[in-house]
Design a protein around this motif. Structure first.
Motif, short mmCIF file in Angstrom:
data_model
loop_
_atom_site.label_atom_id
_atom_site.label_comp_id
_atom_site.label_asym_id
_atom_site.label_seq_id
_atom_site.Cartn_x
_atom_site.Cartn_y
_atom_site.Cartn_z
N GLU A 241 79.79 46.97 129.70
CA GLU A 241 80.79 46.13 129.03
C GLU A 241 80.16 44.82 128.55
O GLU A 241 80.30 44.43 127.39
CB GLU A 241 81.96 45.85 129.98
CG GLU A 241 83.07 45.08 129.28
CD GLU A 241 84.31 44.89 130.15
OE1 GLU A 241 84.24 45.15 131.37
OE2 GLU A 241 85.33 44.47 129.59
N HIS B 203 79.38 43.53 124.57
CA HIS B 203 79.90 42.27 124.02
C HIS B 203 78.80 41.39 123.46
O HIS B 203 78.98 40.69 122.47
CB HIS B 203 80.68 41.50 125.09
CG HIS B 203 82.07 42.03 125.26
ND1 HIS B 203 83.09 41.70 124.40
CD2 HIS B 203 82.61 42.89 126.15
CE1 HIS B 203 84.20 42.32 124.76
NE2 HIS B 203 83.93 43.06 125.83
N THR C 108 82.90 41.01 118.65
CA THR C 108 83.59 41.87 119.62
C THR C 108 84.86 41.18 120.13
O THR C 108 84.91 39.96 120.26
CB THR C 108 82.70 42.15 120.84
OG1 THR C 108 82.02 40.95 121.21
CG2 THR C 108 81.68 43.21 120.54
N SER C 109 85.86 41.99 120.41
CA SER C 109 87.05 41.45 121.06
C SER C 109 87.61 42.48 122.03
O SER C 109 87.61 43.69 121.76
CB SER C 109 88.09 41.03 120.03
OG SER C 109 88.56 42.17 119.36
N GLU C 110 88.04 41.97 123.15
CA GLU C 110 88.60 42.77 124.22
C GLU C 110 89.89 43.44 123.76
O GLU C 110 90.72 42.80 123.12
CB GLU C 110 88.92 41.77 125.35
CG GLU C 110 89.23 42.37 126.68
CD GLU C 110 87.98 42.90 127.35
OE1 GLU C 110 86.96 42.18 127.36
OE2 GLU C 110 88.03 44.05 127.82
N LYS D 41 94.48 45.33 128.30
CA LYS D 41 94.59 46.48 129.22
C LYS D 41 95.82 47.34 128.91
O LYS D 41 95.77 48.56 129.03
CB LYS D 41 94.64 46.01 130.68
CG LYS D 41 93.38 45.25 131.13
CD LYS D 41 92.23 46.20 131.54
CE LYS D 41 91.00 45.39 132.00
NZ LYS D 41 89.73 45.81 131.39
N PHE E 69 88.20 50.02 130.36
CA PHE E 69 88.10 48.87 129.47
C PHE E 69 87.80 49.33 128.06
O PHE E 69 87.35 50.47 127.85
CB PHE E 69 87.03 47.87 129.94
CG PHE E 69 85.60 48.36 129.82
CD1 PHE E 69 84.90 48.23 128.64
CD2 PHE E 69 84.97 48.97 130.91
CE1 PHE E 69 83.58 48.68 128.53
CE2 PHE E 69 83.66 49.42 130.81
CZ PHE E 69 82.97 49.28 129.62
N TYR F 7 86.79 47.67 123.85
CA TYR F 7 86.66 46.52 122.96
C TYR F 7 86.47 47.00 121.53
O TYR F 7 86.05 48.12 121.27
CB TYR F 7 85.51 45.60 123.39
CG TYR F 7 84.16 46.27 123.55
CD1 TYR F 7 83.73 46.69 124.80
CD2 TYR F 7 83.32 46.47 122.45
CE1 TYR F 7 82.49 47.30 124.96
CE2 TYR F 7 82.09 47.07 122.60
CZ TYR F 7 81.68 47.49 123.86
OH TYR F 7 80.46 48.10 124.00
#
Ligand SMILES: Cc1cc2nc3c(=O)[nH]c(=O)nc-3n(C[C@H](O)[C@H](O)[C@H](O)COP(=O)(O)OP(=O)(O)OC[C@H]3O[C@@H](n4cnc5c(N)ncnc54)[C@H](O)[C@@H]3O)c2cc1C
Ligand SMILES: *[C@@H]1O[C@H](CO)[C@@H](O)[C@H](O)[C@H]1NC(C)=O
Ligand SMILES: *[C@@H]1O[C@H](CO)[C@@H](O)[C@H](O)[C@H]1NC(C)=O
Length: 346
Positions: free
Chosen positions: A103, A107, A113-115, A118, A127, A129
């Motif tokens: 993870e 990133h 990148t963006s999460e 959840k 997870f 992204y």
């Protein structure tokens, strides 16, 4: 100046030749049994690749370095070299495994990148992204022929030949330096054999889905599912990582399983019409040059008759030979320069 022979005309051999030539080595011959443009054979991996630019260098510092160098080069090509056929392509990465290293490296590696929150993740995913990466706009064989045209423009001698040993090779070309970019091939070389190399089978399906513009990956504990769109309207979907199966024929049950998995990953592939509604173009099987300890980038000296031959190894790139190509070539350059980090011209 050393007289260099590069064994292997796959993506690693070609990029290595280009990088060495652009950084001052002017006597280079590249030789291989199989050339880009030949009829496909499973001994020659490069024409079979996806090929996407995804990194597997979660914890391996050397590989992180290599992939970062390559990524910078692909980005430069996307920005400045239209003939190279690189473009930006947004992507989504899901993981069913709670892998912190993967993870955080993801990133760091990709752009923008963006999460994914959840509560927006598909079931079973730990997870995810979004990211921006580069992508080949050409098929692997076309990208290889672009590399070949560069090799020729740079005045690098490009030949066909099959060799059983390094001594044979260095004698034929009176070379004092041999770069080993032989992929899976020279499991058969007689002088030094790497028994930790093995062919990892990958089956994929080429489908037509011109409306798909996002690459998607779903990493499971033992399956890896992906969708790689191409500007020509086709997508490569897969995949498998199979150490035991050595059959070169596409297996219909495996294709069915792949299509089921990619449909779950993105039902838009068939406009939601189910996993039987794919527009199939072709089924493929390729063999990746897997190596137990990962990529081998090492220099050694071998005695051949009364001569000392420098051998630099650059093989064992498994599932990421395209992504890792430019960075590995720069590492070869550094090894030839005595292990000193260099700012290489690419
Ligand atoms: C289905 C599939 C999907 C893939 N997807 C991706 C992807 O998305 N992204 C990515 O980065 N990578 C991907 N890969 C992996 C990538 O294709 C490989 O890592 C890469 O092509 C390896 O290149 P290479 O130059 O090491 O070997 P090869 O392409 O196999 O080239 C080896 C060369 O050495 C020559 N040779 C070997 N032995 C001898 C000998 N004794 N004498 C003379 N010549 C010899 C051969 O003729 C050939 O010219 C994929 C692979 C497969 C199979
Ligand atoms: C990344 O995001 C920035 C800000 O939104 C944008 O300007 C840039 O173009 C993006 N980069 C890519 C490669 O899309
Ligand atoms: C070259 O690489 C191959 C892997 O493809 C390996 O088996 C072989 O031992 C290497 N050759 C030499 C001379 O080290």
């Amino acid at each position: 100046m050393p007289k260099i022979v590069i064994l292997g005309c796959g993506v690693l051999g070609l990029t290595t030749a280009i990088v060495l030539r652009k950084n001052g080595f002017d006597d280079i011959t590249i030789v291989g049994e199989h050339h880009p443009g030949d009829e496909l054979t499973h001994e020659f991996t490069s024409p079979w690749a996806g090929a996407s630019i995804v990194t597997f260098a979660f914890e391996n510092k050397l590989l992180q370095d290599i992939d970062r160098i390559s990524f910078q080069e692909f980005k430069r090509e996307a920005d400045e070299v239209p003939e190279a056929g690189l473009m930006y392509c947004p992507g989504i990465h899901y993981s069913e495994v709670d892998d912190q290293a993967a993870e955080s490296w993801g990133h760091k590696f990709y752009l923008n990148t963006s999460e994914i929150p959840k509560d927006k993740l598909p079931q079973g995913v730990k997870f995810g992204y979004k990211f921006m990466s580069c992508e080949f706009t050409m098929s692997a064989p076309k990208y290889l022929s672009w590399l070949v045209s560069n090799v020729q423009k740079l005045g690098i001698t490009f030949e066909r030949g099959t060799f059983d040993s390094v001594s044979q090779l260095s004698e034929k070309y009176s070379a004092d330096t041999v770069i080993n970019c032989s992929g899976l091939g020279s499991q058969y070389l007689t002088d030094v054999q790497d028994k930790t190399i093995s062919a990892i089978r990958g089956q994929t399906v080429l489908i037509n889905a011109p409306h798909i513009k996002t690459q998607m990956y779903r990493e499971g504990p033992d399956v890896y599912t992906y969708i790689i769109p191409r500007p020509d309207g086709n997508c490569i979907v897969g995949g498998t990582l199979d150490y035991d199966n050595k059959s070169p024929e596409p297996n219909p049950d495996i294709s069915k399983d792949i299509l089921k998995r990619v449909y779950e990953l993105n039902p838009e592939l068939t406009h939601g019409k189910g996993p039987d509604a794919f527009n199939i173009v072709q089924h493929n099987v390729g063999f990746r040059p897997g190596r137990k300890d990962g990529v081998r980038l090492e220099k050694e000296t071998l005695g051949v008759g009364n001569k000392r031959i420098t051998v630099v190894h650059n093989y064992g790139h498994g599932a990421h030979g395209y992504l890792s190509s430019w960075g590995s070539a720069v590492k070869v350059l550094e090894l030839l320069r005595g292990g000193i980090q260099v700012k290489a011209k690419l």
